[in-house]
Scaffold this motif. Structure first.
Motif, mmCIF file in Angstrom:
data_model
loop_
_atom_site.group_PDB
_atom_site.id
_atom_site.type_symbol
_atom_site.label_atom_id
_atom_site.label_comp_id
_atom_site.label_asym_id
_atom_site.label_seq_id
_atom_site.Cartn_x
_atom_site.Cartn_y
_atom_site.Cartn_z
ATOM 1 N N ASP A 98 1.045 -1.091 -0.007
ATOM 2 C CA ASP A 98 -0.022 0.148 -0.035
ATOM 3 C C ASP A 98 0.899 1.381 -0.599
ATOM 4 O O ASP A 98 1.569 1.186 0.855
ATOM 5 N N ASP A 106 3.328 0.712 2.860
ATOM 6 C CA ASP A 106 2.639 -0.200 4.143
ATOM 7 C C ASP A 106 3.033 -2.137 3.618
ATOM 8 O O ASP A 106 2.239 -2.583 2.153
ATOM 9 N N ALA A 108 0.636 -4.399 3.242
ATOM 10 C CA ALA A 108 -0.733 -4.461 4.546
ATOM 11 C C ALA A 108 -1.377 -5.816 4.928
ATOM 12 O O ALA A 108 -1.995 -6.084 5.614
#
Length: 186
Positions: A98, A106, A108
């Motif tokens: 992300d 990130d 995720a």
């Protein structure tokens, strides 16, 4: 062995981690016969099938509680990448990156389907995810979180590849399925 029954309230701890420097080593080659595919604008059902295949035993439920349109928008956002490792014609694991927050990637989601755990792919797939994350434009840090409901070796694996804990948060959940108590770290 007795299972922890669905409906049981269970405490768990989330650990939030970050990495401020990319890995020194290049991404390892994936094992022979493993293909890595970038799923472009995948349908939400495809993401949820992977999410369930990996997270069913670990109480991954958050995405099922979200509005389906919110899940679809997340999965199909151009700043969110879904990568799937397949071998022998079926998914072995996946990761999702992300990039929606400037300067941060990130991780995720990351995980292996149960049938692929312990086969030597997980660590290589994680290092591949890191390489792809750090290759993102303007990335200065990577983040990930895990919890004590996840695989017992998840936190250690993230720390071994260079993530450092930033903070923890204690929560409780109501189990949606019977759970094998051996999945909890000692």
């Amino acid at each position: 062995m007795s299972l922890i029954k669905a409906g049981t309230e269970l405490p768990y701890r989330i650990t939030y981690l970050e990495m401020l420097d990319g890995p020194n080593d290049p991404a390892p080659l994936l094992p022979e016969g493993v293909r890595l595919d970038h799923a472009i604008r995948p349908p939400a059902w495809y993401f949820l099938a992977l999410y369930d295949a990996v997270g069913r035993a670990y109480e991954w439920q958050d995405k099922h509680r979200e509005d389906p349109e919110v899940v679809r928008a997340f999965v199909q956002d151009p700043a969110v990448e879904l990568w799937v490792a397949s071998a022998q014609g079926w998914p072995q694991g996946f990761f999702q990156l992300d990039f929606r927050q400037a300067g941060t990637c990130d991780l995720a989601y990351f995980g292996m389907v149960p049938e692929a755990v312990g086969q030597g792919l997980g660590g290589k797939l994680l290092r591949t995810a890191l390489a792809k994350g750090w290759a993102g434009e303007g990335v200065r840090r990577m983040t990930v979180n895990t919890c004590t409901l996840d695989h017992p070796r998840a936190l250690d694996l993230y720390q071994r590849v260079g993530f450092r804990p930033m903070r923890t948060e204690d929560k409780t959940c109501i189990l949606t399925r019977d759970r094998d108590p051996s999945l909890f770290p000692a």
